[in-house]
Design a protein around this motif. Structure first.
Motif, mmCIF file in Angstrom:
data_model
loop_
_atom_site.group_PDB
_atom_site.id
_atom_site.type_symbol
_atom_site.label_atom_id
_atom_site.label_comp_id
_atom_site.label_asym_id
_atom_site.label_seq_id
_atom_site.Cartn_x
_atom_site.Cartn_y
_atom_site.Cartn_z
ATOM 1 N N ASN A 168 70.240 35.160 -18.557
ATOM 2 C CA ASN A 168 71.493 34.451 -19.511
ATOM 3 C C ASN A 168 72.287 35.594 -19.765
ATOM 4 O OD1 ASN A 168 72.945 32.262 -19.973
ATOM 5 N ND2 ASN A 168 71.720 32.380 -22.054
ATOM 6 N N GLY A 169 73.493 35.646 -19.368
ATOM 7 C CA GLY A 169 74.463 36.347 -19.888
ATOM 8 C C GLY A 169 74.716 37.673 -19.165
ATOM 9 N N GLU A 170 73.656 37.871 -18.296
ATOM 10 C CA GLU A 170 73.744 39.102 -17.422
ATOM 11 C C GLU A 170 73.784 39.096 -16.065
ATOM 12 O OE1 GLU A 170 70.486 42.012 -18.226
ATOM 13 O OE2 GLU A 170 69.636 40.563 -19.669
ATOM 14 N N ASN A 171 73.498 37.749 -15.396
ATOM 15 C CA ASN A 171 73.727 37.582 -14.024
ATOM 16 C C ASN A 171 74.054 36.135 -13.924
ATOM 17 O OD1 ASN A 171 71.006 36.549 -13.992
ATOM 18 N ND2 ASN A 171 70.767 36.892 -11.830
ATOM 19 N N GLY A 172 74.754 35.642 -14.773
ATOM 20 C CA GLY A 172 75.235 34.056 -14.865
ATOM 21 C C GLY A 172 74.738 33.500 -16.357
ATOM 22 N N TYR A 173 74.699 32.042 -16.242
ATOM 23 C CA TYR A 173 74.279 31.485 -17.399
ATOM 24 C C TYR A 173 73.370 30.353 -17.565
ATOM 25 C CZ TYR A 173 78.514 33.898 -19.247
ATOM 26 O OH TYR A 173 79.309 35.026 -19.839
ATOM 27 N N LEU A 174 72.588 30.161 -18.177
ATOM 28 C CA LEU A 174 71.643 29.177 -18.259
ATOM 29 C C LEU A 174 72.246 28.409 -19.365
ATOM 30 C CD1 LEU A 174 68.132 30.836 -18.373
ATOM 31 C CD2 LEU A 174 68.854 29.267 -16.597
ATOM 32 N N ILE A 175 72.456 27.221 -18.939
ATOM 33 C CA ILE A 175 73.305 26.268 -19.750
ATOM 34 C C ILE A 175 72.435 25.140 -20.201
ATOM 35 C CG2 ILE A 175 75.488 24.655 -19.946
ATOM 36 C CD1 ILE A 175 76.421 25.970 -17.268
ATOM 37 N N ASP A 176 72.676 24.988 -21.774
ATOM 38 C CA ASP A 176 71.831 23.896 -22.238
ATOM 39 C C ASP A 176 72.328 22.321 -21.515
ATOM 40 O OD1 ASP A 176 70.699 25.598 -23.882
ATOM 41 O OD2 ASP A 176 72.169 25.233 -25.805
ATOM 42 N N LEU A 177 71.430 21.470 -21.688
ATOM 43 C CA LEU A 177 71.684 20.072 -20.807
ATOM 44 C C LEU A 177 72.030 19.190 -21.538
ATOM 45 C CD1 LEU A 177 71.563 18.807 -18.146
ATOM 46 C CD2 LEU A 177 69.152 18.211 -18.699
ATOM 47 N N PRO A 178 73.438 18.712 -21.692
ATOM 48 C CA PRO A 178 73.823 17.475 -22.749
ATOM 49 C C PRO A 178 73.297 16.398 -22.209
ATOM 50 C CG PRO A 178 75.597 18.984 -21.912
ATOM 51 C CD PRO A 178 74.416 19.384 -21.133
ATOM 52 N N GLU A 179 73.259 15.250 -23.234
ATOM 53 C CA GLU A 179 73.015 14.033 -22.772
ATOM 54 C C GLU A 179 73.565 13.188 -21.797
ATOM 55 O OE1 GLU A 179 69.845 12.720 -23.680
ATOM 56 O OE2 GLU A 179 69.409 14.257 -24.675
ATOM 57 N N GLU A 180 75.103 13.584 -22.159
ATOM 58 C CA GLU A 180 76.028 12.800 -21.518
ATOM 59 C C GLU A 180 76.507 13.465 -20.131
ATOM 60 O OE1 GLU A 180 76.778 9.554 -22.112
ATOM 61 O OE2 GLU A 180 75.507 9.607 -23.608
ATOM 62 N N ASP A 181 76.813 12.665 -18.974
ATOM 63 C CA ASP A 181 77.459 13.222 -17.777
ATOM 64 C C ASP A 181 78.821 14.076 -18.100
ATOM 65 O OD1 ASP A 181 75.197 12.198 -16.524
ATOM 66 O OD2 ASP A 181 75.988 11.034 -15.029
ATOM 67 N N LYS A 182 79.448 13.488 -18.764
ATOM 68 C CA LYS A 182 80.991 14.059 -19.054
ATOM 69 C C LYS A 182 80.518 15.454 -19.883
ATOM 70 C CE LYS A 182 81.931 11.417 -23.297
ATOM 71 N NZ LYS A 182 81.632 12.595 -24.187
ATOM 72 N N ASP A 183 79.628 15.427 -20.438
ATOM 73 C CA ASP A 183 79.380 16.895 -21.414
ATOM 74 C C ASP A 183 79.013 17.688 -20.503
ATOM 75 O OD1 ASP A 183 80.202 15.792 -23.883
ATOM 76 O OD2 ASP A 183 78.736 14.714 -24.200
ATOM 77 N N ARG A 184 77.997 17.416 -19.581
ATOM 78 C CA ARG A 184 77.299 18.217 -18.384
ATOM 79 C C ARG A 184 78.464 18.795 -17.608
ATOM 80 N NH1 ARG A 184 71.959 14.652 -16.815
ATOM 81 N NH2 ARG A 184 71.190 14.657 -19.150
ATOM 82 N N VAL A 185 79.439 17.932 -17.280
ATOM 83 C CA VAL A 185 80.537 18.595 -16.384
ATOM 84 C C VAL A 185 81.266 19.492 -17.286
ATOM 85 C CG1 VAL A 185 82.633 17.993 -15.315
ATOM 86 C CG2 VAL A 185 80.873 16.557 -14.977
ATOM 87 N N GLU A 186 81.608 19.210 -18.517
ATOM 88 C CA GLU A 186 82.071 20.062 -19.280
ATOM 89 C C GLU A 186 81.396 21.483 -19.533
ATOM 90 O OE1 GLU A 186 84.801 22.118 -22.265
ATOM 91 O OE2 GLU A 186 85.174 20.687 -20.609
ATOM 92 N N ALA A 187 80.210 21.300 -19.727
ATOM 93 C CA ALA A 187 79.427 22.536 -19.872
ATOM 94 C C ALA A 187 79.334 23.388 -18.485
ATOM 95 C CB ALA A 187 77.745 22.281 -19.839
#
Length: 228
Positions: A168-187
């Motif tokens: 994470n932060g070195e060769n990409g990003y591990l993104i926290d998984l939000p509850e809502e689909d629209k928030d996942r798109v935003e993430a």
């Protein structure tokens, strides 16, 4: 039956840790567990003519659980930040019509392309980054192939594939998984925007470093350790 088993093999380190933890919790024993990937890379792949700027690739079955629709929507939203941004989607499946509709309704056909099914052994290294929308992955052969081409990866912090290949932060990003689909798109959108702010050459170097552990010669050695 664990008393009759010499050793266990898991595909990722996270699975090995979890298996050991379960044995210790429920049986009070510590089994012998080896971590050996379910695939390997014959060699690392480097671009011959450079990487296409602001290019993303994803490769999988076009299935609902891969959530490629989220990826498309994230790229469409990130396009305003990076006008050169483009996405190529490799694979076939039942979601193709849905993805075609998203692309058409958002006038995105110039920069989001459904590429169909191809041999990708000489393809990954021509892109700058890989993006994944899946919320679960037992291993992730395409993720392994992506780092083998030096690609940083954007993906959710979910078991088991993404944490195996992303620092994470070195060769990409591990993104926290939000509850809502629209928030996942935003993430995912934020992940794209943040990645292209990074020193991508450094990201590529880290991915190649990660990939070395999955070279066929190294995987063969892991099997020798287990069975000899």
């Amino acid at each position: 039956m664990h008393k009759h088993i010499d050793f266990y093999v898991c595909a990722t380190q996270a699975q090995s840790y979890l298996l050991k933890a379960h044995f210790e919790k429920y049986y009070g024993v510590t089994p012998c567990v080896y971590t050996i990937p379910v695939g390997s890379l014959p060699e690392l792949k480097y671009p011959k003519d450079g990487r296409k700027p602001f290019s993303l690739i994803t490769a999988s079955r076009l299935a609902s659980e891969k959530h490629i629709d989220w990826i498309c929507k994230a790229v469409i939203q990130a396009k305003s930040k990076y006008p050169e941004l483009c996405l190529d989607i490799y694979g076939v499946g039942a979601e193709r019509t849905k993805l075609e509709t998203i692309i058409r309704d958002n006038n995105a056909s110039d920069y989001i392309h459904l590429m169909g099914q191809h041999d990708l052994s000489e393809v990954y290294q021509n892109y700058e980054a890989y993006i994944a929308g899946s919320t679960s992955e037992g291993f992730g052969l395409t993720l392994m192939e992506a780092v083998g081409g030096g690609l940083p990866i954007i993906g959710f912090d979910v078991r088991y594939g993404n944490p195996t290949f992303i620092r994470n932060g070195e060769n990409g990003y591990l993104i926290d998984l939000p509850e809502e689909d629209k928030d996942r798109v935003e993430a995912l959108r934020k992940g794209i925007v943040n990645l292209f702010k990074q020193d991508l050459e450094k990201c590529h170097s880290v991915s190649y470093e990660v990939a070395k552990d999955f070279l066929t010669c190294n995987v063969q050695e892991k099997w020798r350790e287990a069975v000899c």
